[in-house]
Design a protein around this motif. Structure first.
Motif, PDB file in Angstrom:
ATOM      1  N   TRP A  33     -59.839  53.187  51.438  1.00 49.42           N
ATOM      2  CA  TRP A  33     -60.279  54.156  52.439  1.00 49.42           C
ATOM      3  C   TRP A  33     -61.331  55.047  51.810  1.00 49.42           C
ATOM      4  N   ARG A  35     -64.162  58.364  53.072  1.00 44.70           N
ATOM      5  CA  ARG A  35     -64.612  59.244  54.149  1.00 44.70           C
ATOM      6  C   ARG A  35     -65.837  58.676  54.843  1.00 44.70           C
ATOM      7  N   ARG A  49     -57.642  53.116  58.203  1.00 43.10           N
ATOM      8  CA  ARG A  49     -58.257  54.069  59.132  1.00 43.10           C
ATOM      9  C   ARG A  49     -58.218  55.497  58.593  1.00 43.10           C
ATOM     10  N   SER A  50     -57.295  55.770  57.695  1.00 41.02           N
ATOM     11  CA  SER A  50     -57.101  57.116  57.167  1.00 41.02           C
ATOM     12  C   SER A  50     -56.239  57.019  55.917  1.00 41.02           C
ATOM     13  N   LYS A  52     -53.380  58.381  55.616  1.00 46.23           N
ATOM     14  CA  LYS A  52     -52.042  58.143  56.170  1.00 46.23           C
ATOM     15  C   LYS A  52     -51.829  56.660  56.434  1.00 46.23           C
ATOM     16  N   ASP A  53     -52.807  56.013  57.053  1.00 46.96           N
ATOM     17  CA  ASP A  53     -52.711  54.578  57.344  1.00 46.96           C
ATOM     18  C   ASP A  53     -52.630  53.784  56.045  1.00 46.96           C
ATOM     19  N   VAL A  74     -57.243  65.063  50.918  1.00 50.51           N
ATOM     20  CA  VAL A  74     -56.733  63.700  51.104  1.00 50.51           C
ATOM     21  C   VAL A  74     -55.206  63.687  51.113  1.00 50.51           C
ATOM     22  N   ASP A  79     -54.033  63.634  58.871  1.00 51.74           N
ATOM     23  CA  ASP A  79     -53.949  62.204  58.548  1.00 51.74           C
ATOM     24  C   ASP A  79     -53.999  61.958  57.042  1.00 51.74           C
TER      25      ASP A  79
END
Length: 288
Positions: A33, A35, A49-50, A52-53, A74, A79
């Motif tokens: 991931w 940004r 996607r984030s 969290k994901d 982060v 998220d």
């Protein structure tokens, strides 16, 4: 390392991207991931996607970000990692953090059932591409032993320093030497040119004499060709030397050389070239 363990990489700047690429080449099951999504496209691995994901799909998260504010965002932002269940997860933070902030990261990870390892690295893009970084480690020793095979894919020299914040403090001390060597070598090259000696010849002579160092050897082509695409930016060394000043203040110790070098790199910021490689400090010396 158990080949079934899944790894996530967060932060795909110059160094983070190279670490991720090298791990993927070594067959590590990787998800990333960043940004800025555009930096993920050439890796050929799944993109979360984030944060969290990402943490929901991996066992180990490797973070490589600009500074402690970015790490905090982060971890705890919308998220972020800790907006999901992190029970049993391992967070390997290779960011050069502020020594006063890492305690927060240990505590926050523990609150969410994760284990945080402080793992700043010495070296930049070229050694990272070869798995030859030097990695300093603080944190839980059994967890370190558990992830040591993964760290060994990234680095050829591992130093376990144990107590939280020691790895970060040692990284900042190392960067005192790194920044000072770079500034001294760049100034010597600019002075040699001003004296009428060919720049390439100045560099070759320095490498055969008192200037012989890993720093100049790594940056000789950038200096010879005045090609300063960033492997390790002036913005990063400036940030690190600022953190080092804070460390010295906390130790009630003066910082003689490092404070001067920090202000030299501050000039790259005022000139708008701090996004270039830190060897571009040569441009400051050439001008004055």
């Amino acid at each position: 390392m158990n080949s079934e363990r899944k790894v996530g990489c967060i932060g795909l700047g110059h160094l983070g991207h190279t670490i991720a690429q090298h791990l993927a080449e070594q067959g590590v099951s990787l998800t990333v991931w960043n940004r800025t999504p555009a930096k993920t496209g050439d890796l050929g691995v799944p993109v979360a996607r984030s944060p969290k994901d990402l943490v929901e799909h991996v066992d180990i998260v490797i973070i490589n970000l600009f500074d402690s504010d970015a790490v905090d965002a982060v971890m705890s932002g919308p998220d972020g990692l800790f907006s999901s269940s992190c029970a049993g997860k391992i967070i390997i933070d290779t960011t050069t953090n502020h020594f006063g902030r890492v305690g927060e990261f240990y505590a926050r990870a523990l609150e969410h059932g994760a284990t945080y390892l402080e793992c700043p690295v010495l070296g930049s893009v070229v050694p990272a591409s070869q798995g030859k970084l030097t990695i300093l480690v603080s944190g839980d020793k059994p967890t370190y032993e558990q992830v040591k095979p993964l760290l060994s894919l990234m680095g050829s020299a591992l130093f376990y320093l144990g107590e939280p914040a020691l790895a970060t403090k040692m990284k900042l001390i190392n960067n005192l030497v790194l920044g000072s060597f770079m500034a001294a070598c760049a100034e010597a090259v600019a002075l040699g040119e001003a004296a009428g000696i060919d720049r390439g010849e100045v560099i070759d002579i320095l490498l055969s004499g008192a200037g012989n160092s890993m720093v100049l050897a790594a940056k000789k082509d950038k200096l010879k060709n005045e090609e300063f695409s960033a492997h390790f930016s002036s913005a990063l060394i400036y940030k690190d030397l600022h953190y080092l000043q804070d460390l010295c203040r906390s130790l009630n110790k003066p910082l003689f050389v490092g404070s001067t070098v920090k202000e030299l790199f501050a000039i790259t910021r005022s000139k708008g070239i701090d996004d270039k490689d830190f060897s571009a400090i040569y441009e400051v010396f050439k001008e004055y």
